[in-house]
Design a protein around this motif. Structure first.
Motif, PDB file in Angstrom:
ATOM      1  N   UNK A  74       0.755  -1.299   0.039  1.00 17.84           N
ATOM      2  CA  UNK A  74      -0.023   0.111   0.075  1.00 17.84           C
ATOM      3  C   UNK A  74       0.920   1.185   0.122  1.00 17.84           C
ATOM      4  N   UNK A  75       1.972   1.235   0.880  1.00 22.62           N
ATOM      5  CA  UNK A  75       2.901   2.420   0.931  1.00 22.62           C
ATOM      6  C   UNK A  75       3.580   2.700  -0.632  1.00 22.62           C
ATOM      7  N   UNK A  76       3.774   1.663  -1.067  1.00 11.69           N
ATOM      8  CA  UNK A  76       4.499   1.944  -2.497  1.00 11.69           C
ATOM      9  C   UNK A  76       3.679   2.521  -3.578  1.00 11.69           C
ATOM     10  N   UNK A  77       2.474   2.755  -3.217  1.00 13.02           N
ATOM     11  CA  UNK A  77       1.314   3.633  -4.108  1.00 13.02           C
ATOM     12  C   UNK A  77       1.145   5.060  -3.353  1.00 13.02           C
ATOM     13  N   UNK A  78       1.876   5.338  -2.502  1.00 10.07           N
ATOM     14  CA  UNK A  78       1.589   6.687  -1.558  1.00 10.07           C
ATOM     15  C   UNK A  78       2.931   7.496  -1.659  1.00 10.07           C
ATOM     16  N   UNK A  79       2.593   8.717  -1.274  1.00 14.62           N
ATOM     17  CA  UNK A  79       3.831   9.596  -0.998  1.00 14.62           C
ATOM     18  C   UNK A  79       3.843   9.561   0.761  1.00 14.62           C
ATOM     19  N   UNK A  80       4.835   9.171   1.144  1.00 14.93           N
ATOM     20  CA  UNK A  80       4.577   9.121   2.667  1.00 14.93           C
ATOM     21  C   UNK A  80       6.058   9.350   3.257  1.00 14.93           C
ATOM     22  N   UNK A 106      24.813  -0.699  -2.992  1.00 13.33           N
ATOM     23  CA  UNK A 106      24.043  -1.877  -3.196  1.00 13.33           C
ATOM     24  C   UNK A 106      22.547  -1.615  -2.783  1.00 13.33           C
ATOM     25  N   UNK A 107      21.763  -2.351  -3.521  1.00 16.25           N
ATOM     26  CA  UNK A 107      20.266  -2.056  -3.598  1.00 16.25           C
ATOM     27  C   UNK A 107      19.567  -1.789  -2.285  1.00 16.25           C
ATOM     28  N   UNK A 108      20.043  -2.747  -1.156  1.00 16.06           N
ATOM     29  CA  UNK A 108      19.513  -2.621  -0.043  1.00 16.06           C
ATOM     30  C   UNK A 108      19.950  -1.390   0.506  1.00 16.06           C
ATOM     31  N   UNK A 109      21.187  -0.837   0.414  1.00 15.63           N
ATOM     32  CA  UNK A 109      21.720   0.578   1.029  1.00 15.63           C
ATOM     33  C   UNK A 109      20.876   1.390   0.360  1.00 15.63           C
ATOM     34  N   UNK A 110      20.677   1.586  -0.854  1.00 14.41           N
ATOM     35  CA  UNK A 110      20.139   2.529  -1.464  1.00 14.41           C
ATOM     36  C   UNK A 110      18.496   2.626  -0.792  1.00 14.41           C
ATOM     37  N   UNK A 162      18.624   4.315   2.295  1.00 13.20           N
ATOM     38  CA  UNK A 162      18.997   5.458   2.497  1.00 13.20           C
ATOM     39  C   UNK A 162      17.674   6.329   2.317  1.00 13.20           C
ATOM     40  N   UNK A 163      17.003   5.760   1.135  1.00 12.68           N
ATOM     41  CA  UNK A 163      15.585   6.379   0.793  1.00 12.68           C
ATOM     42  C   UNK A 163      14.597   6.462   1.938  1.00 12.68           C
ATOM     43  N   UNK A 164      14.338   5.476   2.810  1.00 18.27           N
ATOM     44  CA  UNK A 164      13.583   5.195   3.770  1.00 18.27           C
ATOM     45  C   UNK A 164      14.141   5.820   5.173  1.00 18.27           C
ATOM     46  N   UNK A 165      15.249   5.941   5.483  1.00 18.82           N
ATOM     47  CA  UNK A 165      15.464   6.344   6.937  1.00 18.82           C
ATOM     48  C   UNK A 165      16.420   7.602   6.908  1.00 18.82           C
ATOM     49  N   UNK A 166      16.919   8.008   5.872  1.00 13.15           N
ATOM     50  CA  UNK A 166      17.891   9.246   5.623  1.00 13.15           C
ATOM     51  C   UNK A 166      16.920  10.177   5.125  1.00 13.15           C
ATOM     52  N   UNK A 167      16.362   9.791   3.959  1.00 15.54           N
ATOM     53  CA  UNK A 167      15.647  10.914   3.281  1.00 15.54           C
ATOM     54  C   UNK A 167      13.983  10.938   3.599  1.00 15.54           C
ATOM     55  N   UNK A 168      13.847   9.806   4.280  1.00 15.17           N
ATOM     56  CA  UNK A 168      12.168   9.652   4.855  1.00 15.17           C
ATOM     57  C   UNK A 168      11.256   9.359   3.587  1.00 15.17           C
ATOM     58  N   UNK A 169      11.718   9.096   2.401  1.00 14.67           N
ATOM     59  CA  UNK A 169      10.881   8.744   1.340  1.00 14.67           C
ATOM     60  C   UNK A 169      10.331   7.411   1.489  1.00 14.67           C
ATOM     61  N   UNK A 213       7.337   6.067   0.976  1.00 14.48           N
ATOM     62  CA  UNK A 213       6.554   5.377  -0.421  1.00 14.48           C
ATOM     63  C   UNK A 213       7.563   4.811  -1.152  1.00 14.48           C
ATOM     64  N   UNK A 214       8.643   5.863  -1.527  1.00 12.38           N
ATOM     65  CA  UNK A 214       9.614   5.217  -2.666  1.00 12.38           C
ATOM     66  C   UNK A 214      10.444   4.305  -2.376  1.00 12.38           C
ATOM     67  N   UNK A 215      10.738   4.155  -0.966  1.00 13.14           N
ATOM     68  CA  UNK A 215      11.385   2.694  -0.511  1.00 13.14           C
ATOM     69  C   UNK A 215      10.528   1.762  -0.624  1.00 13.14           C
ATOM     70  N   UNK A 216       9.206   1.811  -0.327  1.00 10.46           N
ATOM     71  CA  UNK A 216       8.347   0.600  -0.411  1.00 10.46           C
ATOM     72  C   UNK A 216       8.303   0.141  -1.900  1.00 10.46           C
ATOM     73  N   UNK A 217       8.247   0.941  -2.758  1.00 15.26           N
ATOM     74  CA  UNK A 217       8.320   0.631  -3.947  1.00 15.26           C
ATOM     75  C   UNK A 217       9.835  -0.077  -4.405  1.00 15.26           C
ATOM     76  N   UNK A 218      10.755   0.489  -3.981  1.00 11.32           N
ATOM     77  CA  UNK A 218      12.037  -0.060  -4.099  1.00 11.32           C
ATOM     78  C   UNK A 218      12.047  -1.646  -3.473  1.00 11.32           C
TER      79      UNK A 218
END
Length: 315
Positions: A51-57, A264-268, A271-278, A280-285
């Motif tokens: 669900x989060x992958x379809x949102x901006x959170x 690596x993919x898990x590192x990126x 970073x998107x989830x816990x450094x930039x707080x993206x 939704x984008x991290x869930x899509x990744x």
């Protein structure tokens, strides 16, 4: 003729069905803690990330539905393609190396006799080392100026590369460091080797087969199931590799040139989830990574049908 003689035979109800139901209820009761834990801590988070992958959170504000925008963005994100390329290269380097080293150590242990108990423990102990410590150890061993690896290479006249700064050697260095934790695979393969029937080796000896032919035609086919399991597990772990590379190249906040080679993919994703707080984008990744692992595992399973020998299976 009496009426009783004309009455059809009726089977007396058996208590077996009731016993089976009781056993089933007891089994469900015993595994209920796992079922509850799986639903709460695995199934629900997986569905929620869908669900989060379809949102901006961003954790602070409520999720805002954006449809497939996150997936469209990651298709155009150059960091995603870079991280995927790094991850695939690392998997292609580390998984075969781990399989070969694990098999070699297992063969040595199988021939060690009574001493195998001590060495089995010694090989498994590094598996208990925290991944963060392994990341720090990587910097100490593979330091281009004073690392133990380059000093050892210098003793035989080889000028060692800059493992931690040269992008060409960052992933090979990480792949070599992944061999530190092959102890679990060694134990699995050793158990498989101990189950190979001695009669097969005796028959091969009677036919004049040497060590190599016995290993190739008897040992490898008989342990191919365990070897395939080890490859599958190591492949999945390779795609999720995170801690060692993050500790060595990103944890201290350094920005050396080698960072991109170790992204690596898990590192990126982290970073998107816990450094930039993206989030939704991290869930899509995360969902893309899940699909990649599923496809790769499916291909491996299909290939294994031609390579893996299973006793009792018709070929």
């Amino acid at each position: 003729m009496s009426t009783a003689a004309l009455t059809p035979f009726r089977r007396v109800p058996s208590s077996r069905g009731g016993a089976e139901r009781r056993d089933r209820r007891a089994a469900l009761l015993f595994i209920s803690p796992w079922i509850v834990g799986f639903l709460l801590f695995t199934a629900y988070p997986v569905l929620y990330t869908g669900y989060l992958s379809l949102t901006d959170y961003d954790v602070i504000n409520d999720p805002a539905f954006v449809g497939t925008a996150n997936f469209e963005e990651l298709l155009q994100d150059p960091k995603v393609s870079l991280a995927l390329r790094n991850t695939f290269v690392f998997v292609l380097l580390s998984v075969p190396a781990q399989a070969v080293v694990s098999l070699g150590l297992a063969l040595l242990l199988n021939a060690a006799g009574r001493a195998s108990g001590f060495f089995r423990t010694a090989f498994f102990l590094p598996k208990m080392t925290p991944p963060v410590a392994i990341g720090i150890l990587l910097l100490l061993l593979f330091n281009g100026q004073s690392g133990l690896i380059n000093e050892a290479l210098g003793l035989v006249g080889i000028d060692g590369p800059s493992w931690t700064t040269d992008p060409t050697w960052v992933k090979p260095g990480l792949a070599m460091m992944s061999l530190w934790t092959v102890g679990g695979s060694v134990i699995i393969l050793l158990a498989a080797l101990r189950n190979v029937p001695e009669e097969l080796y005796d028959a091969a000896l009677c036919d004049g087969a040497g060590w190599w032919r016995r290993t190739w035609h008897v040992t490898l086919p008989m342990i191919s199931g365990a070897l395939f399991f080890v490859v599958i597990v190591d492949t999945i772990a390779g795609f999720q590799s995170f801690t060692e590379a993050y500790t060595a190249f990103f944890g201290s906040g350094n920005t050396t040139y080698g960072n991109d080679a170790a992204l690596f993919y898990s590192i990126y994703l982290f970073q998107q989830a816990f450094e930039f707080l993206h989030m939704g984008y991290a869930a899509a990744l995360a969902w893309v990574l899940f699909l990649i692992i599923m496809v790769v595992t499916f291909v491996q399973i299909r290939v294994s049908k031609r390579l893996v020998y299973l006793e009792g299976e018709q070929r």
